[in-house]
Write a protein that holds these residues in place. Structure first.
Motif: not given
Length: 294
Positions: A210-235
């Motif tokens: 659901i978060a991915g769908v909400l983000a799709a119109p806001v950012i560019q969809i790339t294979p790395l979009m999750g890895s760019n965010l997951i470290i911050v989310v773990f924090a």
């Protein structure tokens, strides 16, 4: 009017944009907290599931003409089904051993997913149009807020606090919590604990989608979009307290706002402020702001 030398309009505008980012942090950290709090799995694949959810929405629109609103229902079902496969084939073997094995396994799964999507779609971003009903913007006086970003905040709050209510205030949530604490006893009452655990992981994966769908119109969809965010989310999850549902929601929103304000007062520190706060919190309260001593 100025606040510490910053024009009030800039201050309020960045505060609101920080709330938008915080909504994504809250959504993603919520799924992580659900999976860790109820299953004890440090799910490093969560960023990849978020990315897959965005790609499900994009592929649905490009290949099958599936609109945004239907994608909000389809993506969590598809990614949740993938979560069922992952849990049944791999994760169920790791529940009674050291959590580091679950982290390493899900980290490997994330790398595999990124590699597959990078091979199929490349590293250039794909754009996803804002749905027609949410196009345009609203003049708030101090800034012009895109309607879609306002929707992201509203939708995130509804999903986050709805999930918290389900787990903490309903009979189903009581079964989930009891099933993770004493599965044998809950099984004796006729509850199918393995299926309940499987569906819990699927639900956590669906939240990422659901978060991915909400983000799709806001950012560019790339294979790395999750890895760019997951470290911050773990924090965010660590600061809120590993496994604390409400802590993850509130901390995600709060840190999004703090990050936004940092961009106003000291932009150079905006990329590290979350980790500085994490270090301070862990020194003062190792279990996190809302975590409990075991």
């Amino acid at each position: 009017m100025d606040i510490f030398g910053i024009p009030l309009q800039s201050f309020l505008g960045q505060l609101l944009l920080g709330l938008v980012n915080g909504s994504f942090y809250a959504m993603l950290s919520l799924g992580l907290a659900v999976i860790f709090g109820l299953l004890g799995i440090v799910n490093f694949a969560h960023g990849a599931l978020y990315m897959i959810g965005a790609y499900v929405a994009w592929l649905g629109l490009e290949k099958f003409g599936i609109n945004y609103w239907f994608a909000l229902l389809l993506a969590p079902l598809v990614v949740g089904a993938l979560g069922v496969v992952i849990e049944r084939l791999l994760l169920q073997r790791l529940y009674r051993i050291d959590p580091i094995y679950g982290l390493l396994l899900t980290f490997g799964l994330a790398l595999i997913a990124e590699g597959i999507f990078r091979d199929q779609f490349g590293v250039s971003g794909q754009s996803y149009a804002v749905p027609e009903a949410l196009q345009g913007a609203t003049n708030l006086g101090f800034m012009v807020l895109p309607n879609y970003r306002a929707w992201v905040v509203l939708a995130s709050l509804l999903v986050c606090f709805g999930t918290w209510f389900l787990i903490e205030r309903t009979r189903l949530g009581a079964y989930l919590r009891a099933g993770t604490e004493n599965p044998s006893l809950v099984q004796a009452f006729g509850v199918n604990v393995p299926v309940m655990v499987m569906l819990t992981y699927a639900a956590g994966a669906g939240l990422a989608a659901i978060a991915g769908v909400l983000a799709a119109p806001v950012i560019q969809i790339t294979p790395l979009m999750g890895s760019n965010l997951i470290i911050v989310v773990f924090a965010v999850v660590v600061i809120g307290g590993m496994g604390s549902i409400l802590g993850s929601i509130l901390t995600g929103l709060m840190l999004g706002i703090v990050e936004g304000l940092t961009k106003v007062f000291y932009p150079e520190a905006s990329n590290i402020v979350v980790f500085v706060i994490m270090a301070i919190v862990l020194m003062i309260r190792p279990t996190g702001l809302f975590g409990k001593e075991k």
